[in-house]
Design a protein around this motif. Structure first.
Motif, PDB file in Angstrom:
ATOM      1  N   THR A   1      24.886  33.391  62.579  1.00 30.54           N
ATOM      2  CA  THR A   1      25.234  31.976  62.727  1.00 30.54           C
ATOM      3  C   THR A   1      26.723  31.759  62.501  1.00 30.54           C
ATOM      4  O   THR A   1      27.352  30.938  63.183  1.00 30.54           O
TER       5      THR A   1
ATOM      6  N   SER B   1      28.359  32.500  65.743  1.00 33.48           N
ATOM      7  CA  SER B   1      28.277  31.384  66.692  1.00 33.48           C
ATOM      8  C   SER B   1      29.252  30.273  66.319  1.00 33.48           C
ATOM      9  O   SER B   1      29.889  29.665  67.198  1.00 33.48           O
TER      10      SER B   1
ATOM     11  N   LEU C   1      16.913  32.871  67.149  1.00 29.59           N
ATOM     12  CA  LEU C   1      17.551  32.474  68.413  1.00 29.59           C
ATOM     13  C   LEU C   1      18.028  31.024  68.349  1.00 29.59           C
ATOM     14  O   LEU C   1      19.130  30.702  68.807  1.00 29.59           O
TER      15      LEU C   1
ATOM     16  N   TRP D   1      21.240  30.650  66.197  1.00 30.88           N
ATOM     17  CA  TRP D   1      22.450  31.150  66.856  1.00 30.88           C
ATOM     18  C   TRP D   1      22.822  30.331  68.087  1.00 30.88           C
ATOM     19  O   TRP D   1      23.972  30.348  68.523  1.00 30.88           O
ATOM     20  N   THR D   2      21.846  29.611  68.640  1.00 35.47           N
ATOM     21  CA  THR D   2      22.094  28.844  69.854  1.00 35.47           C
ATOM     22  C   THR D   2      22.744  27.496  69.574  1.00 35.47           C
ATOM     23  O   THR D   2      23.643  27.069  70.320  1.00 35.47           O
TER      24      THR D   2
ATOM     25  N   LEU E   1      25.842  24.899  71.833  1.00 31.10           N
ATOM     26  CA  LEU E   1      25.436  23.823  72.738  1.00 31.10           C
ATOM     27  C   LEU E   1      26.535  22.790  72.953  1.00 31.10           C
ATOM     28  O   LEU E   1      26.480  22.025  73.919  1.00 31.10           O
TER      29      LEU E   1
ATOM     30  N   ARG F   1      24.408  22.504  80.760  1.00 31.94           N
ATOM     31  CA  ARG F   1      23.972  23.467  79.736  1.00 31.94           C
ATOM     32  C   ARG F   1      22.522  23.187  79.330  1.00 31.94           C
ATOM     33  O   ARG F   1      21.743  24.125  79.109  1.00 31.94           O
TER      34      ARG F   1
ATOM     35  N   LEU G   1      19.459  25.638  79.499  1.00 32.85           N
ATOM     36  CA  LEU G   1      18.682  25.877  78.274  1.00 32.85           C
ATOM     37  C   LEU G   1      17.187  25.802  78.578  1.00 32.85           C
ATOM     38  O   LEU G   1      16.389  26.517  77.959  1.00 32.85           O
TER      39      LEU G   1
ATOM     40  N   VAL H   1      16.297  29.177  79.671  1.00 33.03           N
ATOM     41  CA  VAL H   1      16.151  30.081  78.524  1.00 33.03           C
ATOM     42  C   VAL H   1      14.812  29.840  77.829  1.00 33.03           C
ATOM     43  O   VAL H   1      14.138  30.792  77.407  1.00 33.03           O
TER      44      VAL H   1
ATOM     45  N   LEU I   1      22.884  34.568  74.887  1.00 34.44           N
ATOM     46  CA  LEU I   1      23.598  33.576  74.085  1.00 34.44           C
ATOM     47  C   LEU I   1      24.978  33.288  74.655  1.00 34.44           C
ATOM     48  O   LEU I   1      25.390  32.123  74.780  1.00 34.44           O
TER      49      LEU I   1
ATOM     50  N   VAL J   1      23.692  30.517  77.662  1.00 32.21           N
ATOM     51  CA  VAL J   1      23.806  29.300  76.844  1.00 32.21           C
ATOM     52  C   VAL J   1      25.253  28.815  76.817  1.00 32.21           C
ATOM     53  O   VAL J   1      25.570  27.742  77.324  1.00 32.21           O
TER      54      VAL J   1
END
Length: 522
Positions: free
Chosen positions: A42, A45, A121, A124-125, A129, A212, A216, A219, A251, A255
């Motif tokens: 994290t 990210s 997931l 980390w996503t 965003l 995005r 998503l 995904v 990712l 993403v």
């Protein structure tokens, strides 16, 4: 003539791991290690999110909206520092993903659950965003195409800059290489792009965020379909999710980069899942096969590459029906007719005709050093210069690229044949064929690798294939700059040095708490 006896795919593929024997949950020490890896990932990210405020750390809009803003605009004026932040974030994500893989190994006595992996997931996503597009300016091309559609222009006839002009907020953002190039994408992509622009209006930021969210959804389809497909084929769903969904390329490019591969792969995978009868509600009847064929056709109407899934689906259904040539022809018609009708309906709704065919060669106009065929042509040109024969690089590339494309297609046909003969499972065959087309094609972008990796994640437990997919994912995750453009070499070297130091510090603290092991003592 004697009839070939019926051949059915086994419920559990040899070499796979049955989902029936679920592994016990992680113990306290392993849960602690997973928690630390989640937090460090994290942090990666978040570093990517911070670095994306600069044109060195992301494909920021022009002009950058955070320039001059207090606090938020600090890194936008210090490009090398932003690049170091982004590179460090990439390094942490790749490192933590790799180590979490030790907890997802099929056959491990204790293994993390699907819920734990999806939770990781999501963690980390979320920071990715709200960033500008990272690694590529393709999102701006998507939005410019939507703008052309909304204004009544044909995106297959001209580039966005030619008809929208420099004053348009979207055309102004498109990469210079594609400003005068017609789009190579299919009719479903045109409809999606037009809908996004209709909602976002003139706001580039809103358009990027909405695009995005669309990707998503793709995904999410991958996360939904991948473990179910792996279970249907007799492989471990957690190992499939780790390699196919938590993959750093997902990712970073699906993403953060918001590439339309996300929706393409998601629809293709969902179509395979439904058509093969892996959903309880639809079962294995005609309705399931028709819906699966339509979903794959819609995926191909985004990027034509997904069309390769249809022959492998026909092979899988034909082998299940009896394995005779008559079964293959019948199943090909069964899925081909609804697929063609769905594609035709999308074409009529979009109103662009089949102009996308002429645009398919546009991506190949960019020389990609990751492409085997392009690199061979470039190398041949360099050898000619050394020998004093003159610069024949373009001529050499003009020969090696078509040869590479032809070789990839021939390998794909060979894989189809072996799948039909029962030597290769059809979904695995799809992954192998996609890999051949990608690696031997005229141009390779890092996210193209996911065309092959995600089907392979669901369909094989072969160590060599999985290791190749893992190491190629690692290589492709770190090989491209966050802004998708040229950065001074010395600046890159400094950023990589900082990223290596950050990854080393993270590994030190992770090791102090105990690294997870692939084969812990029982």
């Amino acid at each position: 003539m004697a009839r070939t006896p019926a051949t059915r795919l086994p419920a559990v593929i040899p070499g796979g791991v049955s989902h029936a024997a679920a592994a016990p949950p992680l113990d306290a020490a392993e849960r602690s290690a997973l928690s630390r890896l989640r937090r460090w990932g994290t942090v990666g990210s978040l570093l990517l999110m911070v670095g994306s405020s600069s044109s060195y750390g992301a494909a920021t809009p022009i002009p950058n909206p955070v320039d001059g803003v207090r606090i938020l605009g600090v890194l936008s004026r210090v490009g090398p520092a932003a690049l170091a932040c982004s590179a460090s974030g990439i390094g942490l994500l790749v490192l933590c993903w790799f180590l979490i893989g030790r907890l997802a190994v099929a056959g491990r006595p204790r293994r993390l659950s699907r819920r734990q992996l999806v939770h990781t997931l999501v963690m980390w996503t979320v920071p990715l965003l709200v960033t500008p597009p990272i690694f590529s300016r393709d999102v701006y091309s998507y939005l410019a195409v939507g703008r052309m559609m909304a204004a009544g222009h044909d995106p297959y006839a001209s580039g966005p800059y030619d008809v929208l002009g420099d004053g348009d907020p979207y055309a102004h953002q498109v990469d210079a290489r594609w400003q005068h190039t017609p789009t190579p994408y299919g009719p479903v992509f045109l409809l999606v792009a037009r809908a996004v622009v209709a909602v976002s209006g003139d706001s580039v930021i809103a358009g990027v965020l909405l695009q995005r969210l669309v990707e998503l959804a793709g995904v999410a389809l991958v996360v939904w379909a991948l473990p179910r497909l792996a279970t249907r084929l007799g492989f471990d769903p957690v190992a499939a999710l780790w390699l196919g969904a938590l993959n750093p390329l997902v990712l970073l490019h699906l993403v953060a980069g918001a590439h339309n591969e996300a929706l393409m792969i998601g629809l293709m995978l969902a179509g395979l899942l439904v058509a093969l009868g892996c959903t309880r509600r639809l079962g294995t009847g005609t309705a399931a096969v028709l819906l699966g064929a339509v979903l794959i056709s819609l995926a191909a109407a985004i990027k034509i590459t997904a069309l390769l899934a249809l022959p492998f689906l026909a092979i899988a259904l034909a082998r299940r029906a009896g394995g005779r040539w008559a079964d293959l022809f019948r199943q090909a018609a069964r899925i081909g007719i609804p697929a063609v009708l769905a594609f035709a309906a999308a074409t009529v709704l979009a109103g662009g005709g089949i102009g996308w065919i002429a645009g398919l060669g546009a991506p190949g106009s960019v020389q990609s050093f990751l492409s085997v065929s392009t690199s061979l042509g470039t190398g041949a040109g360099a050898i000619g210069l050394l020998l004093g024969l003159g610069d024949h690089t373009q001529a050499a590339i003009g020969v090696t690229q078509p040869l590479g494309t032809a070789a990839g297609l021939l390998l794909g046909v060979a894989v189809m044949w072996f799948s039909w003969r029962g030597r290769i499972e059809p979904v695995l065959g799809l992954g192998l064929a996609m890999g051949a087309v990608v690696l031997l094609g005229p141009v390779i972008q890092p996210w193209y690798l996911l065309w092959a990796v995600i089907p392979l994640a669901a369909a094989t437990a072969q160590p060599r294939l999985r290791k190749a997919a893992v190491w190629l994912s690692v290589l492709f995750a770190v090989i491209i700059m966050p802004n998708g453009a040229t950065i001074p070499v010395f600046t890159i070297v400094r950023a990589v040095a900082v990223a290596a130091a950050v990854a080393a510090v993270a590994l030190f603290f992770l090791a102090r708490g105990g690294l997870p092991r692939s084969r812990p003592p029982t």
